[in-house]
Design a protein around this motif. Structure first.
Motif, PDB file in Angstrom:
ATOM      1  N   CYS A 106       0.850  -1.185   0.000  1.00 56.11           N
ATOM      2  CA  CYS A 106       0.000   0.000   0.000  1.00 56.11           C
ATOM      3  C   CYS A 106       0.890   1.242   0.000  1.00 56.11           C
ATOM      4  N   ASP A 107       0.292   2.379  -0.272  1.00 56.87           N
ATOM      5  CA  ASP A 107       1.035   3.633  -0.266  1.00 56.87           C
ATOM      6  C   ASP A 107       1.281   4.127   1.157  1.00 56.87           C
ATOM      7  N   TRP A 108       0.291   3.930   2.044  1.00 58.17           N
ATOM      8  CA  TRP A 108       0.408   4.435   3.405  1.00 58.17           C
ATOM      9  C   TRP A 108      -0.749   3.893   4.230  1.00 58.17           C
ATOM     10  N   LEU A 109      -0.530   3.775   5.529  1.00 59.01           N
ATOM     11  CA  LEU A 109      -1.634   3.464   6.433  1.00 59.01           C
ATOM     12  C   LEU A 109      -1.525   4.339   7.658  1.00 59.01           C
ATOM     13  N   GLU A 110      -2.667   4.737   8.167  1.00 60.50           N
ATOM     14  CA  GLU A 110      -2.722   5.684   9.279  1.00 60.50           C
ATOM     15  C   GLU A 110      -3.881   5.315  10.193  1.00 60.50           C
ATOM     16  N   ALA A 111      -3.617   5.287  11.492  1.00 60.14           N
ATOM     17  CA  ALA A 111      -4.651   4.957  12.473  1.00 60.14           C
ATOM     18  C   ALA A 111      -5.312   6.219  13.005  1.00 60.14           C
ATOM     19  N   SER A 112      -6.577   6.074  13.379  1.00 65.11           N
ATOM     20  CA  SER A 112      -7.274   7.158  14.066  1.00 65.11           C
ATOM     21  C   SER A 112      -7.275   6.852  15.560  1.00 65.11           C
ATOM     22  N   ALA A 113      -7.485   7.860  16.366  1.00 63.55           N
ATOM     23  CA  ALA A 113      -7.502   7.675  17.810  1.00 63.55           C
ATOM     24  C   ALA A 113      -8.760   6.906  18.229  1.00 63.55           C
ATOM     25  N   PRO A 114      -8.601   5.956  19.145  1.00 63.98           N
ATOM     26  CA  PRO A 114      -9.771   5.214  19.617  1.00 63.98           C
ATOM     27  C   PRO A 114     -10.595   6.046  20.586  1.00 63.98           C
ATOM     28  N   GLN A 115     -11.864   5.691  20.703  1.00 63.40           N
ATOM     29  CA  GLN A 115     -12.745   6.298  21.697  1.00 63.40           C
ATOM     30  C   GLN A 115     -13.179   5.185  22.649  1.00 63.40           C
ATOM     31  N   PRO A 116     -12.404   4.948  23.713  1.00 59.85           N
ATOM     32  CA  PRO A 116     -12.696   3.830  24.614  1.00 59.85           C
ATOM     33  C   PRO A 116     -14.035   3.976  25.326  1.00 59.85           C
ATOM     34  N   VAL A 117     -14.665   2.837  25.579  1.00 56.19           N
ATOM     35  CA  VAL A 117     -15.903   2.768  26.344  1.00 56.19           C
ATOM     36  C   VAL A 117     -15.774   1.636  27.353  1.00 56.19           C
ATOM     37  N   ASP A 118     -16.458   1.788  28.478  1.00 58.50           N
ATOM     38  CA  ASP A 118     -16.566   0.707  29.456  1.00 58.50           C
ATOM     39  C   ASP A 118     -17.900   0.017  29.228  1.00 58.50           C
ATOM     40  N   ILE A 119     -17.850  -1.302  29.097  1.00 57.90           N
ATOM     41  CA  ILE A 119     -19.052  -2.100  28.862  1.00 57.90           C
ATOM     42  C   ILE A 119     -19.336  -2.902  30.126  1.00 57.90           C
ATOM     43  N   PRO A 120     -20.405  -2.554  30.846  1.00 55.90           N
ATOM     44  CA  PRO A 120     -20.688  -3.284  32.082  1.00 55.90           C
ATOM     45  C   PRO A 120     -21.106  -4.725  31.783  1.00 55.90           C
ATOM     46  N   ILE A 121     -20.609  -5.647  32.609  1.00 59.67           N
ATOM     47  CA  ILE A 121     -20.939  -7.062  32.497  1.00 59.67           C
ATOM     48  C   ILE A 121     -21.538  -7.485  33.835  1.00 59.67           C
ATOM     49  N   GLU A 122     -22.742  -8.026  33.785  1.00 63.03           N
ATOM     50  CA  GLU A 122     -23.405  -8.452  35.017  1.00 63.03           C
ATOM     51  C   GLU A 122     -22.603  -9.551  35.703  1.00 63.03           C
ATOM     52  N   GLY A 123     -22.267  -9.325  36.956  1.00 60.87           N
ATOM     53  CA  GLY A 123     -21.548 -10.320  37.737  1.00 60.87           C
ATOM     54  C   GLY A 123     -20.067 -10.419  37.433  1.00 60.87           C
ATOM     55  N   GLY A 124     -19.507  -9.457  36.713  1.00 68.27           N
ATOM     56  CA  GLY A 124     -18.087  -9.524  36.377  1.00 68.27           C
ATOM     57  C   GLY A 124     -17.486  -8.149  36.209  1.00 68.27           C
ATOM     58  N   ASN A 125     -16.233  -8.138  35.789  1.00 73.70           N
ATOM     59  CA  ASN A 125     -15.556  -6.880  35.515  1.00 73.70           C
ATOM     60  C   ASN A 125     -16.177  -6.222  34.295  1.00 73.70           C
ATOM     61  N   SER A 126     -16.160  -4.897  34.268  1.00 72.83           N
ATOM     62  CA  SER A 126     -16.543  -4.198  33.043  1.00 72.83           C
ATOM     63  C   SER A 126     -15.455  -4.430  32.005  1.00 72.83           C
ATOM     64  N   LEU A 127     -15.852  -4.518  30.756  1.00 76.34           N
ATOM     65  CA  LEU A 127     -14.885  -4.604  29.670  1.00 76.34           C
ATOM     66  C   LEU A 127     -14.519  -3.189  29.249  1.00 76.34           C
TER      67      LEU A 127
END
Length: 145
Positions: A106-127
């Motif tokens: 490819c000619d070039w690749l470029e990443a964009s900044a992530p927008q993290p989210v917390d995903i609640p999980i019943e009875g466990g750690n949030s992802l």
């Protein structure tokens, strides 16, 4: 049969990122989120969308800005989650920066900044999760080749 340009790019991206990820991270392509995310993390490369190409007619060339996606997910207690997520994000960044042309595919690749989210999980750690979009610029003589 030789893989299409887009498939060669996906295979090269996978091969470039896999060895850089922290030990124990599960890395897949076009997979669904597993029922159990490994504590150290799960990363999925998704083929994404090539979008409409720019086209030149003489010679006939299709220029793509193909958006592929990396899903990053960690499942750790709150006091460890942010650091593990940051390690995944940094590993991906290092892998992409190592060769931004994927060996000339490819000619070039470029990443964009992530927008993290917390995903609640019943009875466990949030992802903690985010999608990192990586735009891959490449040209091909046929949109199916």
């Amino acid at each position: 049969m030789v893989e299409s340009v887009s498939e060669q790019i996906m295979l090269a991206l996978f091969a470039q990122v896999e060895p850089v990820l922290p030990f124990g991270v599960k890395f897949e392509r076009n997979a669904t989120l597993p029922q159990r995310v490994p504590e150290v993390g799960w990363v999925c490369l998704r083929d994404g969308d090539p979008g409409p190409p720019e086209v030149t007619l003489s010679p006939l060339v299709y220029f793509y800005e193909h958006d592929v996606e990396f899903d990053l997910v960690v499942d750790l207690p709150e006091d460890q989650r942010d650091a593990a997520f940051d390690a995944l994000k940094q590993a991906l960044g290092l892998a992409l920066a190592d060769d931004r042309t994927l060996g000339g595919l490819c000619d070039w690749l470029e990443a964009s900044a992530p927008q993290p989210v917390d995903i609640p999980i019943e009875g466990g750690n949030s992802l903690k999760a985010a999608t990192v979009t990586v735009t891959v610029h490449y040209a091909t003589s046929d949109p199916l080749a």
